[in-house]
Enzyme design. Sequence first.
Site, PDB file in Angstrom:
ATOM      1  N   HIS A 336      39.981  29.460  44.038  1.00  0.00           N
ATOM      2  CA  HIS A 336      41.381  29.096  44.220  1.00  0.00           C
ATOM      3  C   HIS A 336      42.235  30.297  43.822  1.00  0.00           C
ATOM      4  O   HIS A 336      42.291  30.664  42.642  1.00  0.00           O
ATOM      5  CB  HIS A 336      41.742  27.875  43.371  1.00  0.00           C
ATOM      6  CG  HIS A 336      41.057  26.625  43.812  1.00  0.00           C
ATOM      7  ND1 HIS A 336      40.679  25.625  42.934  1.00  0.00           N
ATOM      8  CD2 HIS A 336      40.665  26.208  45.043  1.00  0.00           C
ATOM      9  CE1 HIS A 336      40.111  24.646  43.614  1.00  0.00           C
ATOM     10  NE2 HIS A 336      40.076  24.989  44.891  1.00  0.00           N
ATOM     11  N   GLU A 339      44.735  30.613  40.737  1.00  0.00           N
ATOM     12  CA  GLU A 339      44.227  30.381  39.379  1.00  0.00           C
ATOM     13  C   GLU A 339      43.794  31.711  38.767  1.00  0.00           C
ATOM     14  O   GLU A 339      42.614  31.982  38.542  1.00  0.00           O
ATOM     15  CB  GLU A 339      43.099  29.354  39.426  1.00  0.00           C
ATOM     16  CG  GLU A 339      43.603  27.996  39.895  1.00  0.00           C
ATOM     17  CD  GLU A 339      42.499  26.981  40.173  1.00  0.00           C
ATOM     18  OE1 GLU A 339      41.310  27.288  39.922  1.00  0.00           O
ATOM     19  OE2 GLU A 339      42.825  25.874  40.644  1.00  0.00           O
ATOM     20  N   HIS A 432      37.873  28.381  36.663  1.00  0.00           N
ATOM     21  CA  HIS A 432      39.065  27.836  37.326  1.00  0.00           C
ATOM     22  C   HIS A 432      40.265  27.837  36.380  1.00  0.00           C
ATOM     23  O   HIS A 432      40.126  28.061  35.176  1.00  0.00           O
ATOM     24  CB  HIS A 432      38.807  26.390  37.765  1.00  0.00           C
ATOM     25  CG  HIS A 432      37.992  26.245  39.004  1.00  0.00           C
ATOM     26  ND1 HIS A 432      38.519  25.896  40.218  1.00  0.00           N
ATOM     27  CD2 HIS A 432      36.660  26.418  39.213  1.00  0.00           C
ATOM     28  CE1 HIS A 432      37.554  25.850  41.128  1.00  0.00           C
ATOM     29  NE2 HIS A 432      36.417  26.163  40.533  1.00  0.00           N
ATOM     30  N   GLU A 505      37.428  25.193  33.164  1.00  0.00           N
ATOM     31  CA  GLU A 505      38.839  25.111  33.510  1.00  0.00           C
ATOM     32  C   GLU A 505      39.705  25.613  32.359  1.00  0.00           C
ATOM     33  O   GLU A 505      39.607  25.098  31.245  1.00  0.00           O
ATOM     34  CB  GLU A 505      39.217  23.662  33.820  1.00  0.00           C
ATOM     35  CG  GLU A 505      38.339  22.966  34.839  1.00  0.00           C
ATOM     36  CD  GLU A 505      38.865  23.107  36.249  1.00  0.00           C
ATOM     37  OE1 GLU A 505      40.016  23.558  36.404  1.00  0.00           O
ATOM     38  OE2 GLU A 505      38.128  22.753  37.192  1.00  0.00           O
TER      39      GLU A 505
END
Length: 585
Positions: A336, A339, A432, A505
Amino acid sequence: MYFCVIFVVSFNVEKYLRTRQLLFDFEGGRPIPRLREPLDLFTIPSTSSPFQGVRWPVECKVICDKIHHIEWDPPEPEPFYQQTGHERTPMPVEEEKGNIIYCIDSATKTSYFTRSRVGGGREPKKGATSCANSQASSTLSFESRFESGNLQKAVQVGVYDYELTLRNDMYTTKHTQWFYFRVRNMKAGVTYRFTIVNLMKSSSLYETGMCPLLYSDLAAWLKGEGWRHVGSNIRYYRNDSEKGGKTLYSLTWTLQFPYENDTCYLAHCYPYTYSNLQCYLHGMISDPAKAAYCKVRVLCRSLAGNSVYALTITAPGGTWQERRSKRAVVVTARVHPGETNGSWMMQGFLDFLLGESPDARLLRETFVFKVVPMLNPDGVVVGNYRCSLTGCDLNRNYRTLLRDFFPCVWYTRNMVKRLLAEREVVLYCDFHGHSRKNNVFMYGCNDHKDASLHLQERIFPLMMSKNAKDKFSFRSCKFKVQKSKEGTGRIVMWRLGIRNSYTMESTFGGSTLGDRKGTHFSIRDLKSMGYLFCDTLLDFCDPDTTKVLYILHTILTSGSNSTESDGLPVHLLNCSNKVQYLTNL
């Protein structure tokens, strides 16, 4: 006679072999084939011109300015913004009532990607569409047509108030969150208001104290300062607008620029561009010591023709059996593009792994690391938040058969499949960023069908929480395999046979834990998560299982904060005495 046999076999192999990609080791006179080590990065023609130019879709107009930011960390953690309850909620103003001072087209004259060019379409110095009075002394000057930039329009709605519109991910009508743009022609000591009016998420970390980032060229030059969290009167809220039947949200904040007529940048998170990665890799391969145990190659080309780099990191030498017995670890990031915190964690991971500490050497001697540091270079280049130039989320397409449409994830999955055929892969992790939760945490995969593996997936995340007590939250970890996530890297790699398959994350905000409670993460904090990932990997794979058993006991006695535990795994029932002993440590 013994040596003659070896010579004859070796001679015959060389004579009849149809490829030069195979090498042979001989053990007991028997030839054992292996693939030739990959060549050094084949896209490096010379040290003076190490990488190909960055390729953009041809419809993207790109300025020639080189953007550079110094890396810097504040001396003290930066606190979250504390809302007063009196923050304004300005509603969008019609364009006719404002002064459009910056407006670029959406760069999607066609509804899909067609072709690319190094440098994109060069834009004249006069810049984007503007009104005649946009250069008035009281009006700011905006720019976003550089690598990873995102701002489509700026409308002056008051003397010092600006309404901003972000560009959707290219070839889509959604995914507005990442912003990164330049501001000039400011006055010092004046309070400016910025309001982004086309955000699409119903909740945001800006509601709980997260602040935007500001970078000042003059502050960098005069004081050696880099990105800082700034802003007052910060509010995230639903506005009165809709787009395609979907409700839109606004983010508003005020700030004062530190210097008159400075060049400043505002961003959602610390930028990390494709060029930043190329520069880092060039420095790495230029170091003879690092180049000895880190091989860089091009895994594939992206849709636009940008190189997707793959690193193989392991200690060289040893016998064939020693090399073959090494287990593997796969780490990826930036599927992504918005990010960026994932890239800073990745850089911390690589800094540690390529270092000269005893732990780094032990990791290289123990494992073969396969690393893809930027899975979606096209999205990073154009300033997308979530998608590639297909207009699709690559992290929902790891099962794809369409190699030419999704080369980055197709070749990554293929690389892992080949790796699994050679050796055990002990862990996979994709880095992420997360827009709605604070701290760092992991998502894993729970195998309810195999009782012997129950709770196995929780060990590594809980170890991370012990090693990073003020940053990593085990309470935020989840281990469900949801049908809607079947196309993600985490689940696809798990189904290929990697038991410990995770995404890690990192929040865009900061920590709510320990001494760091209520403070933003700095670049140093993000990089430290890469270091701690390596440290935890050593604990996790330590031949002495004391730490692993202690972590299992912790899970069983306190219960998982994500899913309730229902007893000791079958394969550990015979370890109950040792577990009981560990409770008294």
